[in-house]
Design a protein around this motif. Structure first.
Motif, PDB file in Angstrom:
ATOM      1  N   HIS A  44       0.817  -1.330   0.026  1.00 34.22           N
ATOM      2  CA  HIS A  44       0.049   0.154   0.151  1.00 34.22           C
ATOM      3  C   HIS A  44       1.047   1.218   0.062  1.00 34.22           C
ATOM      4  O   HIS A  44       1.887   1.201   0.489  1.00 34.22           O
ATOM      5  CB  HIS A  44      -0.791   0.017   1.210  1.00 34.22           C
ATOM      6  CG  HIS A  44      -1.849   0.933   1.277  1.00 34.22           C
ATOM      7  ND1 HIS A  44      -1.859   2.451   1.596  1.00 34.22           N
ATOM      8  CD2 HIS A  44      -3.274   0.996   0.706  1.00 34.22           C
ATOM      9  CE1 HIS A  44      -2.764   3.109   1.461  1.00 34.22           C
ATOM     10  NE2 HIS A  44      -3.867   2.048   0.866  1.00 34.22           N
ATOM     11  N   SER A  45       0.582   2.234  -0.595  1.00 29.46           N
ATOM     12  CA  SER A  45       1.199   3.412  -0.858  1.00 29.46           C
ATOM     13  C   SER A  45       1.756   4.253   0.464  1.00 29.46           C
ATOM     14  O   SER A  45       2.776   4.720   0.423  1.00 29.46           O
ATOM     15  CB  SER A  45       0.396   4.447  -1.452  1.00 29.46           C
ATOM     16  OG  SER A  45      -0.787   5.015  -0.777  1.00 29.46           O
ATOM     17  N   GLU A  46       1.087   3.920   1.645  1.00 29.41           N
ATOM     18  CA  GLU A  46       1.663   4.445   2.942  1.00 29.41           C
ATOM     19  C   GLU A  46       2.443   3.703   3.610  1.00 29.41           C
ATOM     20  O   GLU A  46       3.140   4.191   4.762  1.00 29.41           O
ATOM     21  CB  GLU A  46       0.231   4.965   3.686  1.00 29.41           C
ATOM     22  CG  GLU A  46      -0.605   5.953   3.289  1.00 29.41           C
ATOM     23  CD  GLU A  46      -1.812   6.244   3.776  1.00 29.41           C
ATOM     24  OE1 GLU A  46      -2.046   5.704   4.976  1.00 29.41           O
ATOM     25  OE2 GLU A  46      -2.709   6.790   3.477  1.00 29.41           O
ATOM     26  N   LEU A  47       2.969   2.589   3.329  1.00 26.94           N
ATOM     27  CA  LEU A  47       3.640   1.572   3.978  1.00 26.94           C
ATOM     28  C   LEU A  47       4.922   1.517   3.111  1.00 26.94           C
ATOM     29  O   LEU A  47       5.143   1.853   1.975  1.00 26.94           O
ATOM     30  CB  LEU A  47       3.062   0.384   4.286  1.00 26.94           C
ATOM     31  CG  LEU A  47       1.717   0.445   4.875  1.00 26.94           C
ATOM     32  CD1 LEU A  47       1.309  -1.174   5.120  1.00 26.94           C
ATOM     33  CD2 LEU A  47       2.093   0.810   6.309  1.00 26.94           C
ATOM     34  N   ASN A  48       6.043   0.814   3.847  1.00 22.96           N
ATOM     35  CA  ASN A  48       7.422   0.688   3.233  1.00 22.96           C
ATOM     36  C   ASN A  48       7.640  -0.668   2.337  1.00 22.96           C
ATOM     37  O   ASN A  48       8.573  -1.092   2.300  1.00 22.96           O
ATOM     38  CB  ASN A  48       8.509   1.034   4.105  1.00 22.96           C
ATOM     39  CG  ASN A  48       8.412   2.477   4.743  1.00 22.96           C
ATOM     40  OD1 ASN A  48       8.497   3.109   3.797  1.00 22.96           O
ATOM     41  ND2 ASN A  48       8.807   2.445   5.890  1.00 22.96           N
ATOM     42  N   GLY A  49       6.548  -1.385   2.090  1.00 24.84           N
ATOM     43  CA  GLY A  49       6.579  -2.646   1.518  1.00 24.84           C
ATOM     44  C   GLY A  49       7.381  -2.641   0.071  1.00 24.84           C
ATOM     45  O   GLY A  49       7.944  -3.443  -0.010  1.00 24.84           O
ATOM     46  N   LYS A  50       7.301  -1.539  -0.568  1.00 25.79           N
ATOM     47  CA  LYS A  50       7.901  -1.475  -2.121  1.00 25.79           C
ATOM     48  C   LYS A  50       9.416  -1.510  -1.724  1.00 25.79           C
ATOM     49  O   LYS A  50      10.206  -2.174  -2.366  1.00 25.79           O
ATOM     50  CB  LYS A  50       7.520  -0.150  -2.649  1.00 25.79           C
ATOM     51  CG  LYS A  50       5.972  -0.033  -2.938  1.00 25.79           C
ATOM     52  CD  LYS A  50       5.515   1.320  -3.545  1.00 25.79           C
ATOM     53  CE  LYS A  50       5.597   2.667  -2.713  1.00 25.79           C
ATOM     54  NZ  LYS A  50       4.715   2.342  -1.587  1.00 25.79           N
ATOM     55  N   TRP A  51       9.791  -0.785  -0.625  1.00 25.60           N
ATOM     56  CA  TRP A  51      11.667  -1.054  -0.147  1.00 25.60           C
ATOM     57  C   TRP A  51      11.589  -2.225   0.136  1.00 25.60           C
ATOM     58  O   TRP A  51      12.790  -3.041  -0.284  1.00 25.60           O
ATOM     59  CB  TRP A  51      11.847   0.203   0.885  1.00 25.60           C
ATOM     60  CG  TRP A  51      11.445   1.511   0.394  1.00 25.60           C
ATOM     61  CD1 TRP A  51      10.552   2.296   0.922  1.00 25.60           C
ATOM     62  CD2 TRP A  51      12.270   2.391  -0.560  1.00 25.60           C
ATOM     63  NE1 TRP A  51      10.808   3.530   0.079  1.00 25.60           N
ATOM     64  CE2 TRP A  51      11.652   3.539  -0.716  1.00 25.60           C
ATOM     65  CE3 TRP A  51      13.646   1.883  -1.261  1.00 25.60           C
ATOM     66  CZ2 TRP A  51      12.519   4.436  -1.435  1.00 25.60           C
ATOM     67  CZ3 TRP A  51      14.182   3.048  -1.924  1.00 25.60           C
ATOM     68  CH2 TRP A  51      13.589   4.365  -2.179  1.00 25.60           C
TER      69      TRP A  51
END
Length: 146
Positions: A44-51
């Motif tokens: 989700h855009s507000e969490l750091n899961g992409k990193w």
């Protein structure tokens, strides 16, 4: 280090990277109330899961690179150190996100949440991402010393 040991260490690095990717994709928060449940994913855009997903993908690629490098190769040592650093960075990101989410969860689960019948907790994805990142650090270390 024997070929079997170096191959096993490389496979373990790749598996830790895959576990990290799965954790980044999975739910980082789970909310329930009134018979309904809702998962809030790490991407989700507000969490750091992409990193964290990036850490996992890089770890997976470095595991494959380690598998292709012969034992004692100079580049193998550098890649192993990179995996250790990657795991530490990923773990720092996950722990910081966990602390941030824990504060929010405590507020939500307070008196108002109890009154409304809402309960929020950290999801399995956040925990899996943390274990995957820690696994990258540990398997990178074993790849370095074996």
């Amino acid at each position: 280090m024997t070929f079997a040991q170096s191959s096993l260490a490389a496979i373990a690095v790749a598996v830790a990277g895959l576990i990290t990717c799965l954790g980044a994709w999975g739910p980082w928060l789970h909310a329930s109330g009134g018979g309904l449940g809702f998962d809030y994913g790490g991407l989700h855009s507000e969490l750091n899961g992409k990193w964290v997903l990036g850490v996992g993908l890089i770890g997976l690629v470095l595991g494959v690179v380690l598998y292709t490098l012969p034992s004692g190769h100079d580049l193998r040592r550098a890649v192993s150190i990179a995996v250790i650093v990657l795991g530490v960075i990923g773990l720092i990101v996950v722990v910081r996100q966990y602390v941030k989410l824990s504060d929010a969860v405590s507020e939500i689960n307070g008196p108002l949440g109890a009154f409304l019948g809402i309960h929020v907790q950290s999801g399995w994805g956040l925990w899996l991402a943390g274990f995957g990142c820690a696994g990258l650090g540990v398997t990178g270390f074993f790849s370095l010393v074996l």
